[in-house]
Design a protein around this motif. Structure first.
Motif, PDB file in Angstrom:
ATOM      1  N   ALA A  51       0.836  -1.205   0.000  1.00 56.13           N
ATOM      2  CA  ALA A  51       0.000   0.000   0.000  1.00 56.13           C
ATOM      3  C   ALA A  51       0.870   1.254   0.000  1.00 56.13           C
ATOM      4  O   ALA A  51       0.578   2.226  -0.706  1.00 56.13           O
ATOM      5  CB  ALA A  51      -0.932  -0.010   1.203  1.00 56.13           C
ATOM      6  N   PHE A  52       1.946   1.232   0.780  1.00 61.69           N
ATOM      7  CA  PHE A  52       2.869   2.371   0.815  1.00 61.69           C
ATOM      8  C   PHE A  52       3.459   2.608  -0.574  1.00 61.69           C
ATOM      9  O   PHE A  52       3.505   3.742  -1.059  1.00 61.69           O
ATOM     10  CB  PHE A  52       3.993   2.095   1.825  1.00 61.69           C
ATOM     11  N   GLY A  53       3.902   1.526  -1.209  1.00 61.35           N
ATOM     12  CA  GLY A  53       4.470   1.653  -2.552  1.00 61.35           C
ATOM     13  C   GLY A  53       3.483   2.229  -3.542  1.00 61.35           C
ATOM     14  O   GLY A  53       3.840   3.066  -4.378  1.00 61.35           O
ATOM     15  N   ARG A  54       2.248   1.805  -3.461  1.00 65.82           N
ATOM     16  CA  ARG A  54       1.220   2.327  -4.378  1.00 65.82           C
ATOM     17  C   ARG A  54       0.947   3.807  -4.131  1.00 65.82           C
ATOM     18  O   ARG A  54       0.736   4.573  -5.071  1.00 65.82           O
ATOM     19  CB  ARG A  54      -0.059   1.514  -4.239  1.00 65.82           C
ATOM     20  N   ARG A  55       0.940   4.211  -2.847  1.00 66.72           N
ATOM     21  CA  ARG A  55       0.692   5.634  -2.533  1.00 66.72           C
ATOM     22  C   ARG A  55       1.800   6.522  -3.088  1.00 66.72           C
ATOM     23  O   ARG A  55       1.576   7.653  -3.468  1.00 66.72           O
ATOM     24  CB  ARG A  55       0.589   5.836  -1.025  1.00 66.72           C
ATOM     25  N   ARG A  59       6.036   9.278  -7.425  1.00 62.45           N
ATOM     26  CA  ARG A  59       6.354  10.509  -6.703  1.00 62.45           C
ATOM     27  C   ARG A  59       7.744  10.486  -6.085  1.00 62.45           C
ATOM     28  O   ARG A  59       8.145  11.436  -5.431  1.00 62.45           O
ATOM     29  CB  ARG A  59       5.324  10.760  -5.602  1.00 62.45           C
ATOM     30  N   LEU A  60       8.487   9.408  -6.268  1.00 61.20           N
ATOM     31  CA  LEU A  60       9.829   9.322  -5.708  1.00 61.20           C
ATOM     32  C   LEU A  60      10.825   9.879  -6.709  1.00 61.20           C
ATOM     33  O   LEU A  60      10.645   9.749  -7.912  1.00 61.20           O
ATOM     34  CB  LEU A  60      10.164   7.868  -5.365  1.00 61.20           C
ATOM     35  N   ASP A  61      11.889  10.474  -6.196  1.00 62.05           N
ATOM     36  CA  ASP A  61      12.872  11.052  -7.114  1.00 62.05           C
ATOM     37  C   ASP A  61      13.699   9.962  -7.791  1.00 62.05           C
ATOM     38  O   ASP A  61      13.676   8.796  -7.408  1.00 62.05           O
ATOM     39  CB  ASP A  61      13.753  12.080  -6.409  1.00 62.05           C
ATOM     40  N   ASP A  62      14.444  10.355  -8.798  1.00 64.33           N
ATOM     41  CA  ASP A  62      15.216   9.406  -9.599  1.00 64.33           C
ATOM     42  C   ASP A  62      16.335   8.745  -8.805  1.00 64.33           C
ATOM     43  O   ASP A  62      16.834   7.688  -9.191  1.00 64.33           O
ATOM     44  CB  ASP A  62      15.813  10.103 -10.824  1.00 64.33           C
ATOM     45  N   ASP A  63      16.749   9.345  -7.690  1.00 64.26           N
ATOM     46  CA  ASP A  63      17.854   8.806  -6.903  1.00 64.26           C
ATOM     47  C   ASP A  63      17.386   7.824  -5.824  1.00 64.26           C
ATOM     48  O   ASP A  63      18.204   7.325  -5.055  1.00 64.26           O
ATOM     49  CB  ASP A  63      18.634   9.938  -6.240  1.00 64.26           C
TER      50      ASP A  63
END
Length: 85
Positions: A51-55, A59-63
């Motif tokens: 669920a955390f990954g789906r949220r 939206r996470l940066d490339d690094d």
């Protein structure tokens, strides 16, 4: 919650784990001081992580992957801490 000495916990470790598995919390003492708490582990099955990954998807940066790899590498030991024990 039950309190037991480290010596007793060592002698009865299998029974202590059985008790924790059945919901009991055990406080381990040495010389009258609390040194550890053995308690039941949560019954997580990965659903919260999914669920955390789906949220956070997209939206996470490339690094992010590099940061995770660096954190993992920082926690790896160069040698076996149990060698020679």
């Amino acid at each position: 919650m039950r309190i037991m000495t480290a010596s007793d916990a060592s002698r009865r470790f299998s029974a202590v784990l059985d008790d924790a598995e059945h919901g009991e919390t055990i406080v381990v003492t040495r010389g009258g001081r609390r040194i550890a708490v053995i308690s039941p582990a949560s019954a997580a099955n990965g659903a919260a992580l999914t669920a955390f990954g789906r949220r956070w998807a997209g939206r996470l940066d490339d690094d992010f992957a590099t940061d995770v790899a660096a954190a993992r590498d920082a926690t790896e030991l160069d040698e076996d801490p149990w060698a020679g024990a």
